[in-house]
Design a protein around this motif. Structure first.
Motif, short mmCIF file in Angstrom:
data_model
loop_
_atom_site.label_atom_id
_atom_site.label_comp_id
_atom_site.label_asym_id
_atom_site.label_seq_id
_atom_site.Cartn_x
_atom_site.Cartn_y
_atom_site.Cartn_z
N LEU A 44 -2.94 46.31 2.10
CA LEU A 44 -2.78 47.59 2.79
C LEU A 44 -2.06 47.40 4.12
N ASP A 45 -2.42 46.36 4.85
CA ASP A 45 -1.75 46.08 6.13
C ASP A 45 -0.26 45.82 5.90
N GLU A 46 0.06 45.05 4.87
CA GLU A 46 1.46 44.74 4.58
C GLU A 46 2.22 46.00 4.15
N ALA A 47 1.60 46.82 3.32
CA ALA A 47 2.22 48.09 2.90
C ALA A 47 2.51 48.96 4.13
N ASN A 48 1.53 49.09 5.00
CA ASN A 48 1.71 49.90 6.21
C ASN A 48 2.81 49.34 7.10
N ALA A 49 2.88 48.01 7.22
CA ALA A 49 3.92 47.38 8.04
C ALA A 49 5.31 47.69 7.51
N GLU A 50 5.43 47.87 6.18
CA GLU A 50 6.71 48.21 5.57
C GLU A 50 6.95 49.71 5.51
N GLY A 51 5.99 50.50 5.99
CA GLY A 51 6.13 51.95 5.92
C GLY A 51 5.99 52.49 4.51
N LYS A 52 5.18 51.80 3.69
CA LYS A 52 5.00 52.20 2.30
C LYS A 52 3.53 52.51 2.03
N ARG A 53 3.29 53.14 0.88
CA ARG A 53 1.93 53.44 0.44
C ARG A 53 1.48 52.35 -0.53
N LEU A 54 0.21 51.95 -0.43
CA LEU A 54 -0.34 50.97 -1.36
C LEU A 54 -0.72 51.67 -2.65
N MET A 55 -0.18 51.15 -3.75
CA MET A 55 -0.43 51.67 -5.09
C MET A 55 -1.02 50.52 -5.90
N ILE A 56 -2.24 50.72 -6.42
CA ILE A 56 -2.90 49.70 -7.24
C ILE A 56 -2.76 50.11 -8.70
N LEU A 57 -2.03 49.31 -9.46
CA LEU A 57 -1.72 49.59 -10.86
C LEU A 57 -2.62 48.71 -11.73
N PHE A 87 6.56 52.69 -2.28
CA PHE A 87 5.26 52.12 -2.64
C PHE A 87 5.26 50.60 -2.64
N PHE A 88 4.13 50.06 -2.24
CA PHE A 88 3.82 48.63 -2.29
C PHE A 88 2.85 48.50 -3.45
N VAL A 89 3.31 47.94 -4.57
CA VAL A 89 2.54 47.97 -5.82
C VAL A 89 1.86 46.63 -6.07
N VAL A 90 0.54 46.69 -6.24
CA VAL A 90 -0.25 45.51 -6.60
C VAL A 90 -0.84 45.77 -7.98
N PHE A 127 -4.07 55.36 -5.63
CA PHE A 127 -3.19 55.53 -4.47
C PHE A 127 -4.05 55.48 -3.22
N MET A 128 -3.74 54.55 -2.34
CA MET A 128 -4.59 54.32 -1.18
C MET A 128 -4.07 55.05 0.06
N PRO A 129 -4.99 55.46 0.94
CA PRO A 129 -4.57 56.04 2.22
C PRO A 129 -4.06 54.92 3.13
N GLN A 130 -3.48 55.29 4.28
CA GLN A 130 -3.00 54.26 5.21
C GLN A 130 -4.16 53.52 5.87
N GLU A 131 -5.31 54.16 5.96
CA GLU A 131 -6.50 53.52 6.53
C GLU A 131 -7.67 53.75 5.59
N GLN A 140 -13.50 54.43 -3.97
CA GLN A 140 -14.05 55.44 -3.07
C GLN A 140 -13.01 55.96 -2.09
N ALA A 141 -12.09 55.10 -1.70
CA ALA A 141 -11.12 55.45 -0.66
C ALA A 141 -9.83 56.06 -1.22
N ALA A 142 -9.58 55.90 -2.51
CA ALA A 142 -8.32 56.38 -3.10
C ALA A 142 -8.12 57.87 -2.82
N VAL A 143 -6.88 58.23 -2.46
CA VAL A 143 -6.56 59.65 -2.21
C VAL A 143 -6.22 60.36 -3.51
N ALA A 144 -5.87 59.60 -4.54
CA ALA A 144 -5.58 60.15 -5.86
C ALA A 144 -5.68 59.02 -6.87
#
Length: 192
Positions: A44-57, A87-90, A127-131, A140-144
């Motif tokens: 998540l930190d790396e995604a935020n540093a790149e200005g992207k959203r973390l997406m867990i696939l 998106f930063f996809v993991v 899809f994760m929030p920035q925080e 629990q934290a996923a926005v969608a």
């Protein structure tokens, strides 16, 4: 002129990017997926540093719906480029033995994380929030959550809905209304 542009846009959408190859683990490997240590807080930190959203696939070996998404949906230029840009996809394996560290700090196998999160279908996308609030799990934290395979139009609309933060509580347009509006506005058939 408008008709020519529409036809050119349709042609560009119809010519897919190369489909993902199968990895040694039996999962599809798109080149926009990130190889990480699976510490979701670091991801998540790396995604935020790149200005992207973390997406867990979340996928599994032999999943025909995962194959369909990698063959028919993700390679479409409009979707491929949107994922790459935003998106930063993991990728995680529904039955994987490899370890991950959840947002709540728990270290566990991917298989155990999937049980903990209540994931039963593949593909599923979180899809994760920035925080992420302290003590929350990824689920629990996923926005969608996208539970399963969808057509290109629905997938693109969910990607844009998340990226534009339309899930916010003060938004007047939930995903279903947003998607219905986008279908009406489309100039190219994405097979919604």
């Amino acid at each position: 002129m408008k008709r020519v542009l529409t036809m050119l846009a349709a042609l560009c959408l119809a010519v897919p990017v190369m489909a993902a190859e199968l990895g040694d683990d039996g999962l599809h490997k798109a080149d926009w997926m990130r190889e990480t240590f699976k510490d979701l807080r670091e991801d998540l930190d790396e995604a935020n540093a790149e200005g992207k959203r973390l997406m867990i696939l979340i996928e599994q070996r032999g999943c025909i719906y995962c194959e369909r998404m990698h063959r028919d949906v993700f390679p479409l230029p409009v979707i491929d480029s949107y994922i790459r840009e935003n998106f930063f996809v993991v990728q995680l394996d529904l039955y994987g033995a490899a370890e991950l560290i959840d947002f709540d700090g728990e270290e566990l196998s991917q298989r155990d994380a999937m049980r903990k999160w209540g994931m039963m279908f593949t593909p599923s996308i979180l899809f994760m929030p920035q925080e992420v609030p302290e003590g929350k799990t990824a689920a629990q934290a996923a926005v969608a959550v996208m539970p399963g395979a969808f057509e290109a139009g629905t997938t693109l609309d969910l990607l844009t809905w998340v990226n534009e933060e339309r899930y916010a509580l003060d938004s007047e347009e939930d995903f279903q209304r947003y998607h219905a509006r986008r279908i009406r506005e489309r100039t190219v058939d994405l097979g919604d």
